[in-house]
Write a protein that holds these residues in place. Structure first.
Motif, PDB file in Angstrom:
ATOM      1  N   LEU A 154      85.612  43.529 -43.019  1.00  0.00           N
ATOM      2  CA  LEU A 154      87.046  43.254 -42.958  1.00  0.00           C
ATOM      3  C   LEU A 154      87.344  41.872 -43.534  1.00  0.00           C
ATOM      4  O   LEU A 154      86.513  40.963 -43.461  1.00  0.00           O
ATOM      5  CB  LEU A 154      87.543  43.314 -41.506  1.00  0.00           C
ATOM      6  CG  LEU A 154      87.368  44.654 -40.764  1.00  0.00           C
ATOM      7  CD1 LEU A 154      87.885  44.528 -39.333  1.00  0.00           C
ATOM      8  CD2 LEU A 154      88.085  45.788 -41.490  1.00  0.00           C
ATOM      9  N   TYR A 155      88.548  41.733 -44.091  1.00  0.00           N
ATOM     10  CA  TYR A 155      88.971  40.418 -44.576  1.00  0.00           C
ATOM     11  C   TYR A 155      89.436  39.564 -43.407  1.00  0.00           C
ATOM     12  O   TYR A 155      89.978  40.066 -42.412  1.00  0.00           O
ATOM     13  CB  TYR A 155      90.118  40.564 -45.582  1.00  0.00           C
ATOM     14  CG  TYR A 155      89.693  41.199 -46.890  1.00  0.00           C
ATOM     15  CD1 TYR A 155      88.738  40.590 -47.699  1.00  0.00           C
ATOM     16  CD2 TYR A 155      90.253  42.399 -47.312  1.00  0.00           C
ATOM     17  CE1 TYR A 155      88.359  41.163 -48.900  1.00  0.00           C
ATOM     18  CE2 TYR A 155      89.876  42.977 -48.513  1.00  0.00           C
ATOM     19  CZ  TYR A 155      88.933  42.362 -49.300  1.00  0.00           C
ATOM     20  OH  TYR A 155      88.546  42.934 -50.490  1.00  0.00           O
ATOM     21  N   GLY A 156      89.238  38.221 -43.569  1.00  0.00           N
ATOM     22  CA  GLY A 156      89.650  37.273 -42.549  1.00  0.00           C
ATOM     23  C   GLY A 156      90.716  36.315 -43.043  1.00  0.00           C
ATOM     24  O   GLY A 156      91.299  36.487 -44.122  1.00  0.00           O
ATOM     25  N   SER A 157      90.936  35.284 -42.274  1.00  0.00           N
ATOM     26  CA  SER A 157      92.060  34.363 -42.436  1.00  0.00           C
ATOM     27  C   SER A 157      92.067  33.660 -43.799  1.00  0.00           C
ATOM     28  O   SER A 157      91.028  33.302 -44.347  1.00  0.00           O
ATOM     29  CB  SER A 157      92.011  33.310 -41.328  1.00  0.00           C
ATOM     30  OG  SER A 157      92.967  32.300 -41.575  1.00  0.00           O
ATOM     31  N   MET A 158      93.286  33.436 -44.303  1.00  0.00           N
ATOM     32  CA  MET A 158      93.486  32.661 -45.523  1.00  0.00           C
ATOM     33  C   MET A 158      93.790  31.199 -45.209  1.00  0.00           C
ATOM     34  O   MET A 158      94.011  30.386 -46.109  1.00  0.00           O
ATOM     35  CB  MET A 158      94.642  33.256 -46.335  1.00  0.00           C
ATOM     36  CG  MET A 158      95.917  33.438 -45.532  1.00  0.00           C
ATOM     37  SD  MET A 158      97.259  34.203 -46.466  1.00  0.00           S
ATOM     38  CE  MET A 158      97.739  32.846 -47.511  1.00  0.00           C
ATOM     39  N   TYR A 159      93.782  30.843 -43.912  1.00  0.00           N
ATOM     40  CA  TYR A 159      94.192  29.496 -43.488  1.00  0.00           C
ATOM     41  C   TYR A 159      93.037  28.648 -42.978  1.00  0.00           C
ATOM     42  O   TYR A 159      93.253  27.653 -42.326  1.00  0.00           O
ATOM     43  CB  TYR A 159      95.242  29.591 -42.373  1.00  0.00           C
ATOM     44  CG  TYR A 159      96.500  30.312 -42.768  1.00  0.00           C
ATOM     45  CD1 TYR A 159      97.317  29.819 -43.791  1.00  0.00           C
ATOM     46  CD2 TYR A 159      96.870  31.486 -42.130  1.00  0.00           C
ATOM     47  CE1 TYR A 159      98.478  30.489 -44.161  1.00  0.00           C
ATOM     48  CE2 TYR A 159      98.036  32.152 -42.481  1.00  0.00           C
ATOM     49  CZ  TYR A 159      98.826  31.653 -43.498  1.00  0.00           C
ATOM     50  OH  TYR A 159      99.974  32.305 -43.861  1.00  0.00           O
ATOM     51  N   GLY A 160      91.841  29.022 -43.222  1.00  0.00           N
ATOM     52  CA  GLY A 160      90.713  28.296 -42.672  1.00  0.00           C
ATOM     53  C   GLY A 160      90.072  29.076 -41.540  1.00  0.00           C
ATOM     54  O   GLY A 160      90.443  30.226 -41.252  1.00  0.00           O
ATOM     55  N   PRO A 161      89.084  28.487 -40.859  1.00  0.00           N
ATOM     56  CA  PRO A 161      88.374  29.192 -39.787  1.00  0.00           C
ATOM     57  C   PRO A 161      89.324  29.737 -38.719  1.00  0.00           C
ATOM     58  O   PRO A 161      90.179  29.000 -38.210  1.00  0.00           O
ATOM     59  CB  PRO A 161      87.455  28.117 -39.213  1.00  0.00           C
ATOM     60  CG  PRO A 161      87.251  27.159 -40.337  1.00  0.00           C
ATOM     61  CD  PRO A 161      88.562  27.129 -41.077  1.00  0.00           C
ATOM     62  N   SER A 162      89.181  31.026 -38.403  1.00  0.00           N
ATOM     63  CA  SER A 162      90.047  31.683 -37.411  1.00  0.00           C
ATOM     64  C   SER A 162      89.291  32.812 -36.732  1.00  0.00           C
ATOM     65  O   SER A 162      88.361  33.401 -37.307  1.00  0.00           O
ATOM     66  CB  SER A 162      91.310  32.249 -38.072  1.00  0.00           C
ATOM     67  OG  SER A 162      92.090  31.223 -38.627  1.00  0.00           O
ATOM     68  N   ASP A 163      89.711  33.128 -35.526  1.00  0.00           N
ATOM     69  CA  ASP A 163      89.135  34.237 -34.758  1.00  0.00           C
ATOM     70  C   ASP A 163      90.114  35.406 -34.720  1.00  0.00           C
ATOM     71  O   ASP A 163      91.334  35.217 -34.697  1.00  0.00           O
ATOM     72  CB  ASP A 163      88.804  33.797 -33.329  1.00  0.00           C
ATOM     73  CG  ASP A 163      87.708  32.739 -33.282  1.00  0.00           C
ATOM     74  OD1 ASP A 163      86.857  32.748 -34.188  1.00  0.00           O
ATOM     75  OD2 ASP A 163      87.730  31.907 -32.353  1.00  0.00           O
TER      76      ASP A 163
END
Length: 436
Positions: free
Chosen positions: A320-329
């Motif tokens: 799955l793709y994750g955050s575009m804003y930096g490290p995120s949960d």
């Protein structure tokens, strides 16, 4: 001994032709075998010298002084057709076996120490081994002490567990063979389906013992086999529907299992929770997108895409793709649903952490999810977290080519309904992680 036609030898140009002529022939015969029991008992002529030079057992029987042998030998434990196959081979080197006679011929070849015929029987069984007869052949292989054939049967059962358990021969297997299979970590089947098969076997065992097929009697005939079923591998729904209401487990066992499913830390139970490893080879991954963009938002709606595969596989997770804003949960629920029946085949509530890059991040199921060839499934992911990257330039067909040049073909199509915008062309669910 019957009178023989004069000079029949002249018509036989070789020793092999002459010996072959004597097969099943009264000419020069000096021993007879009474094969079978009761009305099936039949008399077969033979020749001590021919049998002795082809079999150490016959040599000892006629020449080794095991016991004084008359000219008539009783063989109540051997079938007529199997003994005829044995004699045909000893006289002519011809192997004549079929599906109905191969097991009894194998028994006869082992009894009289004729390894070439024994190997021919085993080779025949290997070539004709299938999910439909794997359990029957496994029982016979164990009975006749054929470990190589038994191993091949078990391998077939591992790869085709559902089909093998559905075959008629499964309910006829003996208890020890049943336990050998239940103990395996390599079965490719959901545990609730394995429990249902165990109940079928127990019902037939009750019939064999001529006792009522009550829950108590089924538990008694299952005995130690019951503790080889890995109830903790079931979902709580599967346990509630198939096991808790069956009456097979005691009330105390049912309560302890429900506690195991629902509380933390989990209390110990009497049943194994080690996953059955139904996977072979290396992990494989396909990606359905060529490019990555941003951004993709989430409001509680599931991203969904339909897919089929041209062969049976086991899906173990999604990328799955994750955050575009930096490290995120992210909190995420992943599912695989059989499209036509709406049955949930795989489910996991979990979480993953992303690092802000446009990479994919692994989100795994608790157990492998079996995907059948040509059947339509819907992959679902419900994410809770910040806006993420997403994929574009998606393809309807994605091909994975194995090292053996086998092509595993995935076909993707639009999942109708509310799918958070994910489609064949763009969206979430870029990767399927699987084994063959």
């Amino acid at each position: 001994m019957s009178s023989s036609p004069y000079n029949w030898q002249a018509e036989k140009p070789s020793v092999q032709d002459a010996i072959s002529f004597l097969f099943n022939n009264e000419i020069l015969s000096d021993v007879h075998f009474m094969v079978g029991k009761g009305t099936q008992r039949r008399r077969i002529p033979a020749h001590k010298f021919v049998l002795a030079v082809r079999s150490a057992v016959f040599d000892a029987m006629f020449n080794g002084g095991i016991s004084a042998q008359s000219d008539e030998v009783e063989l109540p434990d051997v079938e007529y057709s199997a003994f005829q196959s044995l004699l045909r081979f000893l006289y002519t080197d011809e192997v004549q076996i079929g599906p109905e006679t191969v097991m009894t011929t194998l028994y006869t070849a082992k009894k009289y120490a004729v390894p070439t015929l024994e190997n021919a029987c085993v080779d025949f069984l290997k070539k004709n081994l299938s999910a439909d007869n794997a359990f029957m052949l496994l029982s016979q292989a164990r009975l006749f002490d054929e470990p190589q054939l038994a191993a091949l049967c078990l391998e077939c059962i591992d790869k085709n567990t559902t089909e093998a358990l559905a075959a008629e021969g499964f309910t006829d297997i003996d208890f020890d063979t049943f336990c050998v299979v239940l103990q395996r970590d390599t079965l490719s089947i959901r545990e609730n389906q394995l429990f249902a098969a165990a109940l079928r076997w127990a019902e037939h065992e009750c019939q064999r013992r001529r006792i009522p097929s009550t829950s108590e009697n089924k538990r008694n005939v299952l005995s130690r086999a019951l503790y080889m079923i890995r109830f903790p591998l079931m979902s709580i729904e599967e346990f509630a529907v198939s096991v808790a209401q069956s009456g097979i487990l005691t009330d105390k066992e049912v309560v302890s299992m429900f506690l195991h499913f629902t509380v933390n830390p989990k209390p110990q139970v009497q049943f194994l929770d080690r996953p059955r490893c139904c996977l072979t080879g290396k992990e494989k991954v396909i990606c359905r997108f060529q490019k990555v963009e941003s951004r993709w938002g989430y409001s509680g709606t599931s991203d969904r895409i339909r897919f089929t595969c041209n062969r049976r596989i086991f899906v173990v997770g999604f990328g799955l793709y994750g955050s575009m804003y930096g490290p995120s949960d992210y909190q995420v629920t992943i599912q695989i649903i059989a499209t036509d029946t709406n049955k949930i085949c795989g489910h996991n509530d979990t979480a993953f952490s992303s690092d802000g890059s446009d990479s994919t991040f692994r989100v795994m199921f608790k157990e492998p999810v079996e995907i059948l060839s040509g059947v339509s499934y819907t992959a679902c992911a419900t994410l809770k977290g910040p806006d993420s990257h997403y994929g574009t330039s998606g393809g309807k067909k994605v091909i994975y080519e194995t090292e053996q040049k086998e092509k595993i073909i995935f076909q993707f199509s639009y999942a109708t309904g509310n799918n958070n915008g994910t489609s064949v062309e763009d969206g979430q669910l870029p990767e399927i992680i699987f084994y063959t």
